[in-house]
Design a protein around this motif. Structure first.
Motif, PDB file in Angstrom:
ATOM      1  N   PHE A 157       0.859  -1.172   0.000  1.00  0.00           N
ATOM      2  CA  PHE A 157       0.000   0.000   0.000  1.00  0.00           C
ATOM      3  C   PHE A 157       0.900   1.227   0.000  1.00  0.00           C
ATOM      4  CE2 PHE A 157      -2.905  -3.082   1.850  1.00  0.00           C
ATOM      5  CZ  PHE A 157      -4.105  -2.775   1.213  1.00  0.00           C
ATOM      6  N   GLY A 158       0.862   1.991  -1.080  1.00  0.00           N
ATOM      7  CA  GLY A 158       1.620   3.227  -1.099  1.00  0.00           C
ATOM      8  C   GLY A 158       0.929   4.310  -0.299  1.00  0.00           C
ATOM      9  N   GLU A 159       1.681   5.356   0.050  1.00  0.00           N
ATOM     10  CA  GLU A 159       1.103   6.433   0.846  1.00  0.00           C
ATOM     11  C   GLU A 159      -0.068   7.097   0.128  1.00  0.00           C
ATOM     12  OE1 GLU A 159       3.398   9.349   2.738  1.00  0.00           O
ATOM     13  OE2 GLU A 159       4.979   7.984   3.364  1.00  0.00           O
ATOM     14  N   ASP A 160       0.025   7.264  -1.188  1.00  0.00           N
ATOM     15  CA  ASP A 160      -1.064   7.913  -1.909  1.00  0.00           C
ATOM     16  C   ASP A 160      -2.350   7.112  -1.806  1.00  0.00           C
ATOM     17  OD1 ASP A 160       0.550   9.993  -2.627  1.00  0.00           O
ATOM     18  OD2 ASP A 160       1.053   9.163  -4.606  1.00  0.00           O
ATOM     19  N   GLU A 161      -2.214   5.763  -1.881  1.00  0.00           N
ATOM     20  CA  GLU A 161      -3.406   4.932  -1.753  1.00  0.00           C
ATOM     21  C   GLU A 161      -4.003   5.046  -0.354  1.00  0.00           C
ATOM     22  OE1 GLU A 161      -2.862   0.928  -4.066  1.00  0.00           O
ATOM     23  OE2 GLU A 161      -0.930   1.531  -3.250  1.00  0.00           O
ATOM     24  N   LEU A 162      -3.150   5.047   0.646  1.00  0.00           N
ATOM     25  CA  LEU A 162      -3.641   5.102   2.006  1.00  0.00           C
ATOM     26  C   LEU A 162      -4.240   6.458   2.344  1.00  0.00           C
ATOM     27  CD1 LEU A 162      -0.761   3.187   3.774  1.00  0.00           C
ATOM     28  CD2 LEU A 162      -3.096   2.376   3.433  1.00  0.00           C
ATOM     29  N   LYS A 163      -3.732   7.508   1.743  1.00  0.00           N
ATOM     30  CA  LYS A 163      -4.247   8.842   2.023  1.00  0.00           C
ATOM     31  C   LYS A 163      -5.675   9.027   1.522  1.00  0.00           C
ATOM     32  CE  LYS A 163       0.099  11.432   2.002  1.00  0.00           C
ATOM     33  NZ  LYS A 163       0.934  12.356   1.186  1.00  0.00           N
ATOM     34  N   GLY A 164      -6.074   8.216   0.556  1.00  0.00           N
ATOM     35  CA  GLY A 164      -7.368   8.395  -0.066  1.00  0.00           C
ATOM     36  C   GLY A 164      -8.511   8.480   0.918  1.00  0.00           C
ATOM     37  N   ASP A 165      -8.512   7.638   1.917  1.00  0.00           N
ATOM     38  CA  ASP A 165      -9.550   7.732   2.944  1.00  0.00           C
ATOM     39  C   ASP A 165      -8.921   7.874   4.326  1.00  0.00           C
ATOM     40  OD1 ASP A 165      -8.538   5.221   3.211  1.00  0.00           O
ATOM     41  OD2 ASP A 165     -10.438   4.157   2.957  1.00  0.00           O
ATOM     42  N   PHE A 166      -7.759   8.500   4.369  1.00  0.00           N
ATOM     43  CA  PHE A 166      -7.080   8.890   5.607  1.00  0.00           C
ATOM     44  C   PHE A 166      -6.568   7.693   6.418  1.00  0.00           C
ATOM     45  CE2 PHE A 166     -10.525  11.925   4.678  1.00  0.00           C
ATOM     46  CZ  PHE A 166      -9.749  12.991   4.273  1.00  0.00           C
ATOM     47  N   GLN A 167      -6.373   6.558   5.787  1.00  0.00           N
ATOM     48  CA  GLN A 167      -5.910   5.389   6.520  1.00  0.00           C
ATOM     49  C   GLN A 167      -4.514   5.580   7.093  1.00  0.00           C
ATOM     50  OE1 GLN A 167      -6.450   1.606   4.513  1.00  0.00           O
ATOM     51  NE2 GLN A 167      -8.284   2.359   3.476  1.00  0.00           N
ATOM     52  N   LEU A 168      -3.688   6.327   6.405  1.00  0.00           N
ATOM     53  CA  LEU A 168      -2.319   6.504   6.884  1.00  0.00           C
ATOM     54  C   LEU A 168      -2.292   7.174   8.248  1.00  0.00           C
ATOM     55  CD1 LEU A 168       0.609   6.016   5.942  1.00  0.00           C
ATOM     56  CD2 LEU A 168       0.644   8.361   5.132  1.00  0.00           C
ATOM     57  N   MET A 169      -3.208   8.107   8.476  1.00  0.00           N
ATOM     58  CA  MET A 169      -3.293   8.743   9.788  1.00  0.00           C
ATOM     59  C   MET A 169      -4.256   8.018  10.715  1.00  0.00           C
ATOM     60  SD  MET A 169      -2.496  11.195   7.426  1.00  0.00           S
ATOM     61  CE  MET A 169      -4.101  11.825   6.931  1.00  0.00           C
ATOM     62  N   GLY A 170      -5.309   7.439  10.168  1.00  0.00           N
ATOM     63  CA  GLY A 170      -6.361   6.882  11.001  1.00  0.00           C
ATOM     64  C   GLY A 170      -6.081   5.517  11.579  1.00  0.00           C
ATOM     65  N   ALA A 171      -5.456   4.625  10.790  1.00  0.00           N
ATOM     66  CA  ALA A 171      -5.207   3.262  11.280  1.00  0.00           C
ATOM     67  C   ALA A 171      -4.338   3.254  12.535  1.00  0.00           C
ATOM     68  CB  ALA A 171      -4.580   2.416  10.177  1.00  0.00           C
ATOM     69  N   PRO A 172      -3.261   4.036  12.592  1.00  0.00           N
ATOM     70  CA  PRO A 172      -2.494   4.063  13.848  1.00  0.00           C
ATOM     71  C   PRO A 172      -3.312   4.553  15.041  1.00  0.00           C
ATOM     72  CG  PRO A 172      -1.192   4.959  12.049  1.00  0.00           C
ATOM     73  CD  PRO A 172      -2.578   4.803  11.527  1.00  0.00           C
ATOM     74  N   MET A 173      -4.286   5.429  14.809  1.00  0.00           N
ATOM     75  CA  MET A 173      -5.093   5.915  15.922  1.00  0.00           C
ATOM     76  C   MET A 173      -6.039   4.842  16.445  1.00  0.00           C
ATOM     77  SD  MET A 173      -3.929   8.802  16.628  1.00  0.00           S
ATOM     78  CE  MET A 173      -5.186   9.302  17.782  1.00  0.00           C
ATOM     79  N   SER A 174      -6.534   3.981  15.553  1.00  0.00           N
ATOM     80  CA  SER A 174      -7.311   2.829  16.021  1.00  0.00           C
ATOM     81  C   SER A 174      -6.446   1.952  16.912  1.00  0.00           C
ATOM     82  CB  SER A 174      -7.829   2.014  14.830  1.00  0.00           C
ATOM     83  OG  SER A 174      -8.717   2.754  14.030  1.00  0.00           O
ATOM     84  N   GLN A 175      -5.213   1.729  16.468  1.00  0.00           N
ATOM     85  CA  GLN A 175      -4.290   0.928  17.259  1.00  0.00           C
ATOM     86  C   GLN A 175      -4.035   1.565  18.615  1.00  0.00           C
ATOM     87  OE1 GLN A 175      -0.464  -0.893  15.755  1.00  0.00           O
ATOM     88  NE2 GLN A 175       0.366   0.823  16.931  1.00  0.00           N
ATOM     89  N   ALA A 176      -3.829   2.872  18.645  1.00  0.00           N
ATOM     90  CA  ALA A 176      -3.553   3.559  19.909  1.00  0.00           C
ATOM     91  C   ALA A 176      -4.701   3.370  20.892  1.00  0.00           C
ATOM     92  CB  ALA A 176      -3.306   5.048  19.657  1.00  0.00           C
ATOM     93  N   GLN A 177      -5.933   3.487  20.417  1.00  0.00           N
ATOM     94  CA  GLN A 177      -7.079   3.300  21.302  1.00  0.00           C
ATOM     95  C   GLN A 177      -7.129   1.877  21.842  1.00  0.00           C
ATOM     96  OE1 GLN A 177     -10.729   4.623  19.379  1.00  0.00           O
ATOM     97  NE2 GLN A 177      -9.694   6.400  18.548  1.00  0.00           N
TER      98      GLN A 177
END
Length: 526
Positions: free
Chosen positions: A35-55
């Motif tokens: 998964f490239g960064e551009d693909e992950l940015k499409g629905d904010f997964q690059l920032m959002g997935a780590p936040m799910s993990q943090a919770q």
């Protein structure tokens, strides 16, 4: 959000965040799933997935053995909430102050490896481009790291990515860390408030396991967290505490108000780790103080928290901390916890009302009256458990904690007249001393925050309430006073190995030696 999708995001986040906690993010963007960064940015997964993990990793939701060492065999026990019938390590363990370093590394390791790093990664990727994600990470980072500071004292916070020439990472003293917490909360609250006021699209929904992407709810939580930390330091830094507390109290979006606002991390379909500890392993039972206070008050929440014993529907038994246990079977018949739902609780609206009650006693603007807030805290807690008979309870001015009797060993009894047995009643007394009012507030707050032992332990250390029972056996080698209770955990051994120079400087910021008897910066009550 579908659980399968969440699992995929967590796999991505785990890969992205898989480097060690001491040092910069090395190869953090390598992803074998392509998964490239551009693909992950499409629905904010690059920032959002780590936040799910943090919770999910505030408490290791999917690894009960780690969760047991991360919190249960320290704060949950030290808070007076729970006790284990298991004589771990030949009955020399945390429960009787025989502190085990290989247990007590876990709170530190979990926070840095799974939460702090995730939040820092999101901040790194969101900086300057996605201010709302950046603010979310700031708030989550404070929620995680104030807990770690309240266990150990000094922590690595503002210097997390600043490696020194000798490969060390500098610590913040607890005071420095708390000031940084307030800065981050102020920044995060301001950013999200601006988003809400502007009507901008809210983008957290796919990743938020607490409030499903509701920015207003995150602002209310952050305000309440700010007030919690302000109250925490009110005994050592009154001016800063007042400034931060009043900022939280006066914010137009307010604090947590009722049970729908509670900060609960949804871990379903995984069961709560306390259920495994209690029912599968039989390592967890009710505590003696819980038995004493809840049965003495005839508190309706008793049956919502614990299961009666086989002796009868009205018989609840708790185990006293720090006693001689020869075999698990000796106390395994004592009261179990009621099975918890698949959500882990970290803050409730009831706590917010009790914080306001104490703020009112301090004379902080915007706090209202202590009496109203105190009673509202009790009624909000009752509502959380579907209980309706709150007026009789609030107006009870006679019930007190009951003497504790251990049917297995009278050495462990706490008789009537003991200085460790609370005599505080329930009904608010406006003419009482401030100290009595504090005891009343904190005792009810302690009941309402169950089963979140970390916050309960912190508040007990700060205030001395509710009155708990000292350990009978003290294996601390005279480093911890039985009468003054354990105040902190020693710094984790992993830091002694990987970061010794910085650790040595950090230990000098403590008020005494690096052991369980040394008080934290905010822990000032005699």
């Amino acid at each position: 959000m579908k659980k399968r999708t969440l699992h995929m995001l967590l796999v991505i986040a785990t890969v992205l965040l898989g480097s060690g906690c001491t040092g910069k993010f090395i190869d953090i963007n390598k992803n074998p799933y392509d998964f490239g960064e551009d693909e992950l940015k499409g629905d904010f997964q690059l920032m959002g997935a780590p936040m799910s993990q943090a919770q999910l990793h505030l408490l290791r939701y999917n690894d009960p053995p780690t969760a047991q060492l991360q919190q249960n065999l320290n704060a949950d026990i030290f808070s007076g909430y729970m006790m284990s019938p298991t004589p771990f390590e030949g009955n020399i363990n945390n429960t009787n102050y025989g502190l085990l370093y290989y247990w007590n590394n876990h709170p530190w390791n979990e926070a840095y490896n799974w939460v702090f790093k995730a939040c820092a990664f999101t901040q790194q990727k969101a900086r300057g481009k996605y201010p709302d994600f950046y603010a979310w990470a700031q708030i989550m980072k404070v929620e995680a790291m104030h807990r770690i500071s309240d266990i150990f004292g000094p922590i690595i916070y503002t210097h997390f990515s600043d490696i020194n020439a000798d490969k060390s990472l500098d610590y913040d003293s607890q005071q420095q860390a708390y000031y940084a917490f307030f800065r981050d909360l102020d920044s995060g609250i301001t950013t999200l408030t601006n988003y809400v006021n502007s009507g901008a699209t809210q983008r957290f929904q796919a990743f938020d396991l607490v409030y499903k992407g509701d920015y207003v709810q995150w602002i209310k939580f952050a305000n309440t967290l700010r007030l919690r930390l302000a109250i925490r330091i009110s005994g050592i830094d009154e001016a800063k505490a007042r400034a931060e507390g009043e900022a939280a109290l006066k914010h137009p979006m307010g604090l947590l108000q009722d049970s729908k606002d509670n900060f609960l991390v949804d871990i379903s379909p995984v069961t709560h780790p306390l259920n495994i500890m209690c029912y599968t392993w039989a390592d967890l039972r009710m505590s003696a103080p819980m038995e004493s206070i809840l049965t003495g008050y005839k508190d309706p929440r008793l049956s919502k928290y614990f299961v009666h014993t086989d002796e009868g529907p009205n018989v609840y038994r708790g185990i006293r901390n720090g006693i001689r246990i020869s075999a698990k079977e000796q106390y395994s018949g004592f009261s179990l916890l009621v099975r918890l739902e698949n959500k882990i609780q970290y803050m409730t609206a009831a706590e917010a009302w009790f914080l306001k009650a104490e703020a009112a006693l301090n004379g902080w603007e915007g706090a209202g009256t202590a009496a109203y807030n105190y009673e509202k805290g009790i009624s909000t807690s009752f509502a959380q458990y579907g209980l309706t008979n709150v007026d009789d309870y609030i107006n009870n001015s006679t019930n007190k904690a009951k003497p504790y009797i251990d049917p297995n060993n009278p050495v462990n009894n706490v008789p009537a007249g003991s200085p460790h047995l609370s005599t505080i009643t329930i009904k608010w007394q406006e003419g009482a001393s401030k100290e009595e009012k504090i005891e009343r507030i904190i005792t009810q707050k302690w009941i309402a925050m169950f089963p979140e032992g970390q916050e309960a332990w912190s508040e007990f250390r700060r205030t001395g309430y509710p009155k708990l029972f000292p350990v009978v056996i003290n294996n601390s080698n005279v480093t911890i006073s039985s009468e003054k209770f354990i105040r902190r955990l020693p710094m984790p051994q992993i830091e002694q190995v990987t970061n010794p120079k910085a650790l040595a400087k950090a230990i000098k910021t403590l008020s005494g030696p690096d052991n369980g008897g040394t008080r934290l910066w905010w822990d000032t009550k005699p």
